[in-house]
Design an enzyme around this catalytic site. Structure first.
Site, PDB file in Angstrom:
ATOM      1  N   SER A 111      10.266  -6.643  44.977  1.00  6.14           N
ATOM      2  CA  SER A 111       9.393  -7.262  46.179  1.00  6.14           C
ATOM      3  C   SER A 111      10.208  -6.604  47.379  1.00  6.14           C
ATOM      4  O   SER A 111      10.033  -5.476  47.392  1.00  6.14           O
ATOM      5  CB  SER A 111       9.601  -8.668  45.992  1.00  6.14           C
ATOM      6  OG  SER A 111       9.049  -9.243  47.203  1.00  6.14           O
TER       7      SER A 111
ATOM      8  N   ASP B 277      10.566   7.408  50.303  1.00  7.28           N
ATOM      9  CA  ASP B 277       9.304   8.093  50.828  1.00  7.28           C
ATOM     10  C   ASP B 277       9.645   8.936  52.151  1.00  7.28           C
ATOM     11  O   ASP B 277       8.965   9.812  52.397  1.00  7.28           O
ATOM     12  CB  ASP B 277       8.146   7.217  51.279  1.00  7.28           C
ATOM     13  CG  ASP B 277       7.369   6.701  49.959  1.00  7.28           C
ATOM     14  OD1 ASP B 277       7.650   7.074  48.697  1.00  7.28           O
ATOM     15  OD2 ASP B 277       6.326   6.012  50.144  1.00  7.28           O
TER      16      ASP B 277
ATOM     17  N   LYS C 296       6.629  -4.852  41.781  1.00  3.63           N
ATOM     18  CA  LYS C 296       5.580  -6.000  42.355  1.00  3.63           C
ATOM     19  C   LYS C 296       5.122  -5.596  43.743  1.00  3.63           C
ATOM     20  O   LYS C 296       5.583  -5.496  44.742  1.00  3.63           O
ATOM     21  CB  LYS C 296       6.730  -7.089  42.754  1.00  3.63           C
ATOM     22  CG  LYS C 296       6.061  -8.493  43.225  1.00  3.63           C
ATOM     23  CD  LYS C 296       7.056  -9.553  43.328  1.00  3.63           C
ATOM     24  CE  LYS C 296       6.406 -10.916  43.821  1.00  3.63           C
ATOM     25  NZ  LYS C 296       6.069 -10.826  45.166  1.00  3.63           N
TER      26      LYS C 296
END
Length: 419
Positions: A324, A335, A349
């Site tokens: 989460s 990223d 999740k």
């Protein structure tokens, strides 16, 4: 002649119908029309009630919802009245709501009874009633990863690496971690017996539960090959967690740390807003996460522009229980090429929940939408049942059968290479 119809109400003495005075004619006609109209509406209502497809959408939906509500109430009342054993209305209501949520077939949506919701709030406030342990899954039960200071567990002599194999004499083998930990928790002042395996030997520990304040952030500075490296662990993204992370970073830098291992293992998440603020400690600007949902507006959360560790070398340490909000931070740092990720594939999740309190004191914890990393990745994969997770840049896994922390050792080694 009382039986003579001519003397009954509605007739004149001559036997004909009573006629109103001439001035009342329109009034009577209006009354007759009104009665006929009411009968027509009643008949129409009865027909449409049995044929809701004939109604406009808005009216049909309202009628069907009202009928559904009545049927549910009827069923619960019938069970309460006719079932051979007495069942309280609160229990039936809880079961009905829980059943409705279960029918969603969504492992992340839950119904909290009033008591469960109070426990949930305690966890969000970093407090709970228990013995003071952080645990992870183990084939035989629960492996202790941390023992908090000044808690029943510490006073009893429990240690990281111990394996809890039974609670009150009942084996934990094969149980889910959530079920197992629920058996350890309980009201303050009550006792619980933990059977613990250490170095191949088993021993029972009787502990008295107490209110435990969970430290959200733990940090230390280690020296690796002559370089000072900080290890900062975050337990959950509860309210205010970012402030503790910022304080730990500043303390570590003041102590001479030249790199940071940000440990998010066993961190099951928390508040998305805290994830945004924690990631902002390492990113000066740009996107952190985007969210989309059917009933919530799409939005992108960006870095707040106040990083306290913008350039320092960084490694994020993760495992399969990193989930989460932890995955939001890890995904953003990966990223954006800000950090190297070390560990195992994360939980996966890709959705977020809204917690909505109900009038009975309970709450619905309902999946409200999906979230996406800066590169557009949804970590949940196809639907909410499959977890794509975050793949680490360097794979490392802690060995449950040793007292060493192989995952952390590898993270420190990778961080040292960056200096």
């Amino acid at each position: 002649m009382l039986d003579d119809p001519r003397h009954q109400p509605g007739h004149d003495p001559a036997g004909g119908p009573l006629r109103p005075p001439a001035g009342l004619g329109p009034f009577v006609r209006t009354a007759v029309v009104a009665v006929v109209l009411c009968l027509a509406l009643l008949a129409g209502g009865i027909y449409l009630g049995g044929h809701p497809d004939s109604l406009p959408d808005f009216a049909r939906d309202a009628l069907v919802r009202d009928q559904d509500t009545r049927v549910v109430r009827e069923a619960l009342d019938t069970i309460e009245d006719r079932y051979y054993a007495k069942v309280g209305p609160e229990k039936l209501t809880d079961a009905a709501i829980a059943g409705a949520v279960q029918s969603l077939d969504d492992r992340f949506s839950n119904y909290f009874t009033p008591a469960e919701y109070r426990q949930f709030q305690d966890v969000q406030n970093s407090e709970f009633s228990g013995v003071g342990l952080t645990v992870g899954e183990h084939p035989e039960g629960l492996r202790i990863s941390d023992v908090y200071d000044d808690t029943p567990a510490e006073r009893a002599g429990l240690k990281a690496g111990d394996v809890i194999v039974a609670v009150n004499g009942r084996s934990l083998k094969g149980q889910k971690s959530g079920q197992a930990t629920d058996r350890i928790k309980g009201p303050p002042g009550t006792k619980v017996t933990l059977t613990v395996s250490r170095d191949g030997k088993r021993r029972d520990y009787e502990l008295t539960r107490a209110r435990v304040s969970v430290p959200v952030v733990a940090s230390r500075v280690e020296t690796v090959d002559g370089k000072k490296l900080a290890v900062i662990g975050l337990a959950q993204f509860s309210s205010g967690a970012h402030a503790e992370v910022y304080a730990a970073i500043r303390k570590s830098l003041a102590a001479g740390a030249q790199g940071i291992v940000f440990d998010l293992r066993r961190n099951g998440g928390g508040l998305v807003s805290e994830a945004q603020l924690v990631a902002s400690a390492f990113l000066p600007d740009g996107p952190i996460v985007s969210t989309r949902g059917r009933s919530v507006p799409s939005r992108t959360l960006n870095a707040t522009g106040d990083p306290v560790a913008k350039d320092i070398p960084l490694v994020v340490l993760v495992d399969r229980d990193t989930a989460s909000a932890s995955e939001i931070v890890t995904g953003a740092l990966q990223d954006r090429d800000r950090a190297e990720v070390v560990g195992t594939k994360t939980f996966g999740k890709g959705v977020f929940q809204e917690v909505i309190q109900l009038s009975n004191g309970g709450a619905l914890d309902i999946t409200a939408g999906q979230y996406f990393t800066p590169k557009g990745r949804n970590l949940g994969g196809k639907g909410v049942k499959q977890g794509a997770g975050i793949q680490p840049d360097v794979r490392a896994q802690d060995d449950l059968d040793t007292t060493k922390d192989e995952g952390l050792d590898r993270a420190l080694t990778e961080l040292r290479k960056k200096l």
